[in-house]
Design a protein around this motif. Structure first.
Motif, mmCIF file in Angstrom:
data_model
loop_
_atom_site.group_PDB
_atom_site.id
_atom_site.type_symbol
_atom_site.label_atom_id
_atom_site.label_comp_id
_atom_site.label_asym_id
_atom_site.label_seq_id
_atom_site.Cartn_x
_atom_site.Cartn_y
_atom_site.Cartn_z
ATOM 1 N N ILE A 1 10.705 -9.301 -7.187
ATOM 2 C CA ILE A 1 10.613 -7.833 -7.285
ATOM 3 C C ILE A 1 9.328 -7.430 -8.000
ATOM 4 C CG2 ILE A 1 11.656 -5.809 -8.370
ATOM 5 C CD1 ILE A 1 14.392 -7.030 -7.726
ATOM 6 N N PHE A 2 8.975 -8.141 -9.075
ATOM 7 C CA PHE A 2 7.741 -7.838 -9.804
ATOM 8 C C PHE A 2 6.513 -8.045 -8.916
ATOM 9 C CE2 PHE A 2 4.142 -9.273 -12.343
ATOM 10 C CZ PHE A 2 3.952 -8.158 -13.136
ATOM 11 N N LEU A 3 6.474 -9.149 -8.184
ATOM 12 C CA LEU A 3 5.324 -9.416 -7.305
ATOM 13 C C LEU A 3 5.238 -8.392 -6.180
ATOM 14 C CD1 LEU A 3 5.433 -13.313 -7.109
ATOM 15 C CD2 LEU A 3 3.749 -11.894 -8.297
ATOM 16 N N LEU A 4 6.375 -8.054 -5.615
ATOM 17 C CA LEU A 4 6.398 -7.040 -4.559
ATOM 18 C C LEU A 4 5.917 -5.692 -5.085
ATOM 19 C CD1 LEU A 4 7.161 -6.468 -1.617
ATOM 20 C CD2 LEU A 4 9.436 -5.848 -2.430
ATOM 21 N N ALA A 5 6.378 -5.302 -6.260
ATOM 22 C CA ALA A 5 5.939 -4.035 -6.864
ATOM 23 C C ALA A 5 4.449 -4.081 -7.182
ATOM 24 C CB ALA A 5 6.746 -3.747 -8.124
ATOM 25 N N SER A 6 3.948 -5.219 -7.628
ATOM 26 C CA SER A 6 2.521 -5.355 -7.928
ATOM 27 C C SER A 6 1.670 -5.196 -6.673
ATOM 28 C CB SER A 6 2.230 -6.718 -8.560
ATOM 29 O OG SER A 6 2.851 -6.805 -9.810
ATOM 30 N N VAL B 1 2.586 -3.564 -3.881
ATOM 31 C CA VAL B 1 2.723 -2.201 -3.353
ATOM 32 C C VAL B 1 1.998 -1.193 -4.229
ATOM 33 C CG1 VAL B 1 4.387 -0.361 -2.877
ATOM 34 C CG2 VAL B 1 4.860 -2.685 -2.123
ATOM 35 N N PHE B 2 2.186 -1.267 -5.538
ATOM 36 C CA PHE B 2 1.653 -0.248 -6.434
ATOM 37 C C PHE B 2 0.334 -0.635 -7.096
ATOM 38 C CE2 PHE B 2 6.297 0.490 -6.509
ATOM 39 C CZ PHE B 2 6.284 1.739 -5.920
ATOM 40 N N GLY B 3 -0.176 -1.781 -6.864
ATOM 41 C CA GLY B 3 -1.424 -2.207 -7.492
ATOM 42 C C GLY B 3 -1.151 -2.943 -8.791
ATOM 43 N N ARG B 4 -2.233 -3.335 -9.430
ATOM 44 C CA ARG B 4 -2.088 -4.135 -10.643
ATOM 45 C C ARG B 4 -2.200 -3.301 -11.916
ATOM 46 N NH1 ARG B 4 -6.475 -8.419 -9.013
ATOM 47 N NH2 ARG B 4 -7.374 -6.471 -8.377
ATOM 48 N N GLY B 5 -2.139 -1.985 -11.793
ATOM 49 C CA GLY B 5 -2.214 -1.148 -12.977
ATOM 50 C C GLY B 5 -3.630 -0.832 -13.408
ATOM 51 N N GLU B 6 -4.595 -1.218 -12.598
ATOM 52 C CA GLU B 6 -5.980 -0.934 -12.944
ATOM 53 C C GLU B 6 -6.289 0.534 -12.679
ATOM 54 O OE1 GLU B 6 -8.095 -3.482 -10.359
ATOM 55 O OE2 GLU B 6 -7.599 -5.286 -11.456
ATOM 56 N N GLU B 7 -7.134 1.109 -13.506
ATOM 57 C CA GLU B 7 -7.568 2.480 -13.275
ATOM 58 C C GLU B 7 -8.845 2.458 -12.451
ATOM 59 O OE1 GLU B 7 -7.792 5.088 -16.583
ATOM 60 O OE2 GLU B 7 -6.035 4.208 -17.529
ATOM 61 N N LEU B 8 -8.942 3.406 -11.533
ATOM 62 C CA LEU B 8 -10.155 3.519 -10.747
ATOM 63 C C LEU B 8 -11.250 4.146 -11.594
ATOM 64 C CD1 LEU B 8 -8.666 4.879 -7.416
ATOM 65 C CD2 LEU B 8 -9.458 2.572 -7.884
ATOM 66 N N VAL C 1 -0.286 8.396 -0.513
ATOM 67 C CA VAL C 1 0.102 7.582 -1.660
ATOM 68 C C VAL C 1 1.614 7.628 -1.796
ATOM 69 C CG1 VAL C 1 -2.056 7.901 -2.914
ATOM 70 C CG2 VAL C 1 -0.214 9.535 -3.230
ATOM 71 N N VAL C 2 2.148 6.721 -2.601
ATOM 72 C CA VAL C 2 3.596 6.687 -2.794
ATOM 73 C C VAL C 2 4.050 7.956 -3.502
ATOM 74 C CG1 VAL C 2 5.491 5.452 -3.899
ATOM 75 C CG2 VAL C 2 3.650 4.186 -2.814
ATOM 76 N N ARG C 3 3.368 8.338 -4.574
ATOM 77 C CA ARG C 3 3.679 9.593 -5.260
ATOM 78 C C ARG C 3 2.511 10.534 -5.040
ATOM 79 N NH1 ARG C 3 4.703 8.076 -11.270
ATOM 80 N NH2 ARG C 3 2.654 7.225 -10.897
ATOM 81 N N GLY C 4 2.773 11.756 -4.761
ATOM 82 C CA GLY C 4 1.684 12.702 -4.536
ATOM 83 C C GLY C 4 2.210 14.034 -4.085
ATOM 84 N N TYR C 5 1.379 14.761 -3.395
ATOM 85 C CA TYR C 5 1.729 16.095 -2.929
ATOM 86 C C TYR C 5 2.675 16.026 -1.743
ATOM 87 C CZ TYR C 5 -2.305 17.372 -5.716
ATOM 88 O OH TYR C 5 -3.169 17.539 -6.745
ATOM 89 N N LYS C 6 3.450 17.068 -1.586
ATOM 90 C CA LYS C 6 4.332 17.159 -0.426
ATOM 91 C C LYS C 6 3.468 17.520 0.774
ATOM 92 C CE LYS C 6 8.643 19.259 1.035
ATOM 93 N NZ LYS C 6 9.679 20.224 0.662
ATOM 94 N N MET C 7 3.432 16.661 1.752
ATOM 95 C CA MET C 7 2.492 16.798 2.853
ATOM 96 C C MET C 7 2.688 18.094 3.631
ATOM 97 S SD MET C 7 0.447 14.382 2.463
ATOM 98 C CE MET C 7 -0.521 14.620 3.915
ATOM 99 N N SER C 8 3.923 18.541 3.788
ATOM 100 C CA SER C 8 4.143 19.781 4.542
ATOM 101 C C SER C 8 3.515 20.968 3.831
ATOM 102 C CB SER C 8 5.634 20.010 4.763
ATOM 103 O OG SER C 8 6.308 20.161 3.518
ATOM 104 N N GLU C 9 3.546 20.971 2.503
ATOM 105 C CA GLU C 9 2.917 22.062 1.754
ATOM 106 C C GLU C 9 1.401 22.001 1.851
ATOM 107 O OE1 GLU C 9 6.398 22.541 -1.605
ATOM 108 O OE2 GLU C 9 4.442 21.801 -2.212
#
Length: 121
Positions: A18-23, A25-32, A62-70
């Motif tokens: 689960i940890f590897l899968l989450a890593s 999918v969501f990245g390694r926590g690095e900031e752009l 992105v996984v979390r973000g704006y509601k596309m319809s809006e």
């Protein structure tokens, strides 16, 4: 005791998966790194933006973000407003361009009529 140890190993393996899968999918926590001033991740022409340009802008999914319809609703609305404003500006520019020629022709006809009336007297 053996079943508890097997249960613990299986739980550790499930947690690791689960940890590897989450890593992944969501990245390694690095900031752009921050974007340079004036830069945008979306693309629009630097000048002469049309309603179609605004309608064609797409945001990164992105996984979390704006509601596309809006977001799509806002883009359609802004695109329509931009087209209306550009049409109004073009109409006003045409009127302004035709106004000096119309006033010049009326002043030349007025001056010719006044000179002809002065010749008659």
């Amino acid at each position: 005791m053996t079943t508890a140890l097997i249960y613990l190993v299986v739980m550790m393996l499930v947690a690791a998966v689960i940890f590897l899968l989450a890593s992944v999918v969501f990245g390694r926590g690095e900031e752009l790194p921050a974007l340079p001033p004036g830069a945008s991740p979306t693309r629009l022409p630097s000048a002469g933006v049309t309603g179609e340009d605004v309608r064609n802008v797409r945001f990164q999914l992105v996984v979390r973000g704006y509601k596309m319809s809006e977001v799509d609703w806002v883009l359609r609305r802004v695109g329509g407003e931009l087209e209306d404003l550009r049409a109004e500006v073009d109409e006003l520019r045409e009127r302004l361009a035709s106004a000096p020629s119309a006033s010049a022709s009326s002043s030349s006809s007025a001056s010719s009529s006044s000179s002809s009336s002065s010749e008659q007297t």
